[in-house]
Write a protein that holds these residues in place. Sequence first.
Motif, PDB file in Angstrom:
ATOM      1  N   ALA A 150      -2.490  -3.391  -7.811  1.00  0.00           N
ATOM      2  CA  ALA A 150      -2.517  -4.853  -7.830  1.00  0.00           C
ATOM      3  C   ALA A 150      -1.093  -5.409  -7.819  1.00  0.00           C
ATOM      4  O   ALA A 150      -0.818  -6.422  -7.154  1.00  0.00           O
ATOM      5  CB  ALA A 150      -3.273  -5.350  -9.055  1.00  0.00           C
ATOM      6  N   LYS A 151      -0.178  -4.766  -8.547  1.00  0.00           N
ATOM      7  CA  LYS A 151       1.210  -5.209  -8.563  1.00  0.00           C
ATOM      8  C   LYS A 151       1.836  -5.090  -7.175  1.00  0.00           C
ATOM      9  O   LYS A 151       2.584  -5.969  -6.746  1.00  0.00           O
ATOM     10  CB  LYS A 151       2.027  -4.395  -9.572  1.00  0.00           C
ATOM     11  N   LYS A 152       1.552  -3.990  -6.454  1.00  0.00           N
ATOM     12  CA  LYS A 152       2.085  -3.812  -5.106  1.00  0.00           C
ATOM     13  C   LYS A 152       1.596  -4.933  -4.191  1.00  0.00           C
ATOM     14  O   LYS A 152       2.360  -5.510  -3.420  1.00  0.00           O
ATOM     15  CB  LYS A 152       1.677  -2.456  -4.533  1.00  0.00           C
ATOM     16  N   VAL A 153       0.289  -5.241  -4.292  1.00  0.00           N
ATOM     17  CA  VAL A 153      -0.277  -6.314  -3.472  1.00  0.00           C
ATOM     18  C   VAL A 153       0.384  -7.634  -3.826  1.00  0.00           C
ATOM     19  O   VAL A 153       0.738  -8.434  -2.946  1.00  0.00           O
ATOM     20  CB  VAL A 153      -1.814  -6.381  -3.661  1.00  0.00           C
ATOM     21  N   ALA A 154       0.584  -7.891  -5.119  1.00  0.00           N
ATOM     22  CA  ALA A 154       1.217  -9.133  -5.562  1.00  0.00           C
ATOM     23  C   ALA A 154       2.649  -9.214  -5.040  1.00  0.00           C
ATOM     24  O   ALA A 154       3.105 -10.283  -4.610  1.00  0.00           O
ATOM     25  CB  ALA A 154       1.198  -9.218  -7.084  1.00  0.00           C
ATOM     26  N   LYS A 155       3.380  -8.091  -5.074  1.00  0.00           N
ATOM     27  CA  LYS A 155       4.760  -8.073  -4.563  1.00  0.00           C
ATOM     28  C   LYS A 155       4.779  -8.396  -3.075  1.00  0.00           C
ATOM     29  O   LYS A 155       5.641  -9.127  -2.599  1.00  0.00           O
ATOM     30  CB  LYS A 155       5.413  -6.704  -4.814  1.00  0.00           C
ATOM     31  N   LYS A 156       3.824  -7.842  -2.332  1.00  0.00           N
ATOM     32  CA  LYS A 156       3.750  -8.117  -0.901  1.00  0.00           C
ATOM     33  C   LYS A 156       3.494  -9.598  -0.667  1.00  0.00           C
ATOM     34  O   LYS A 156       4.103 -10.223   0.205  1.00  0.00           O
ATOM     35  CB  LYS A 156       2.649  -7.292  -0.239  1.00  0.00           C
ATOM     36  N   LYS A 157       2.603 -10.218  -1.468  1.00  0.00           N
ATOM     37  CA  LYS A 157       2.304 -11.642  -1.319  1.00  0.00           C
ATOM     38  C   LYS A 157       3.540 -12.469  -1.619  1.00  0.00           C
ATOM     39  O   LYS A 157       3.848 -13.432  -0.913  1.00  0.00           O
ATOM     40  CB  LYS A 157       1.155 -12.058  -2.249  1.00  0.00           C
ATOM     41  N   VAL A 158       4.258 -12.095  -2.684  1.00  0.00           N
ATOM     42  CA  VAL A 158       5.465 -12.824  -3.055  1.00  0.00           C
ATOM     43  C   VAL A 158       6.495 -12.694  -1.944  1.00  0.00           C
ATOM     44  O   VAL A 158       7.165 -13.665  -1.573  1.00  0.00           O
ATOM     45  CB  VAL A 158       6.026 -12.288  -4.406  1.00  0.00           C
ATOM     46  N   ALA A 159       6.634 -11.493  -1.383  1.00  0.00           N
ATOM     47  CA  ALA A 159       7.594 -11.280  -0.290  1.00  0.00           C
ATOM     48  C   ALA A 159       7.219 -12.126   0.914  1.00  0.00           C
ATOM     49  O   ALA A 159       8.092 -12.744   1.560  1.00  0.00           O
ATOM     50  CB  ALA A 159       7.634  -9.804   0.085  1.00  0.00           C
ATOM     51  N   LYS A 160       5.932 -12.190   1.266  1.00  0.00           N
ATOM     52  CA  LYS A 160       5.485 -13.006   2.396  1.00  0.00           C
ATOM     53  C   LYS A 160       5.795 -14.481   2.159  1.00  0.00           C
ATOM     54  O   LYS A 160       6.258 -15.192   3.056  1.00  0.00           O
ATOM     55  CB  LYS A 160       3.993 -12.825   2.641  1.00  0.00           C
ATOM     56  N   LYS A 161       5.559 -14.965   0.916  1.00  0.00           N
ATOM     57  CA  LYS A 161       5.841 -16.358   0.594  1.00  0.00           C
ATOM     58  C   LYS A 161       7.333 -16.634   0.731  1.00  0.00           C
ATOM     59  O   LYS A 161       7.746 -17.680   1.240  1.00  0.00           O
ATOM     60  CB  LYS A 161       5.373 -16.696  -0.830  1.00  0.00           C
ATOM     61  N   ALA A 162       8.158 -15.691   0.256  1.00  0.00           N
ATOM     62  CA  ALA A 162       9.612 -15.864   0.350  1.00  0.00           C
ATOM     63  C   ALA A 162      10.047 -15.942   1.812  1.00  0.00           C
ATOM     64  O   ALA A 162      10.889 -16.778   2.180  1.00  0.00           O
ATOM     65  CB  ALA A 162      10.325 -14.726  -0.359  1.00  0.00           C
TER      66      ALA A 162
END
Length: 187
Positions: A150-162
Amino acid sequence: MYAIIRTGGKQYKVQAGDVVQVDKLEQALGAEFEINEVLMVGGESTAVGQPLVKGAKVTVVVTKQAKTRKEIVFKKKRRQGYRKFATHRQEFTELFVKAISFDGKTAKTDEAAKVVDVTAVRAEKAQARVAARKERAANKGTAEVVKKAAKKVAKKKVAKKAVKKTVKKATKAGAKKKVAKKTSKKA
């Protein structure tokens, strides 16, 4: 029919089918034996012993050998600085009264004695606790794997938003330059 018996220096009133806790007796678990120290037998006719009733006996079965709850022993002498704290657990034997016999008459019970081995019950509970702990540990391991995913998925989402924010900022900056060029051309 009831009887008053003496064991361990104490007296107990018992009837057939009763369960009585007495001071520890050196008898095996499930053992059936007779108590001959009968002080009185009552019922239709009463017989009082001097000190014991002759020919009277109570048949009992040992159902449990254990310890009582913990009792606190606290001693203190005021103004002397003397304080002692201790605990105590008294050993006891639980007896199931099977029959009372006197003068050719016998009072029996139809119930069966329920023998409980306290050490076996305690061992089963300990094994159940160990199994539950192992299960929780196994579940915790899988839960940690799920959390990491879940953390990996969240990091990917944060990276996409950035990335989206930087793209928007870049486009805004480009638009400002275009507007600045248009205004400079007009002037």
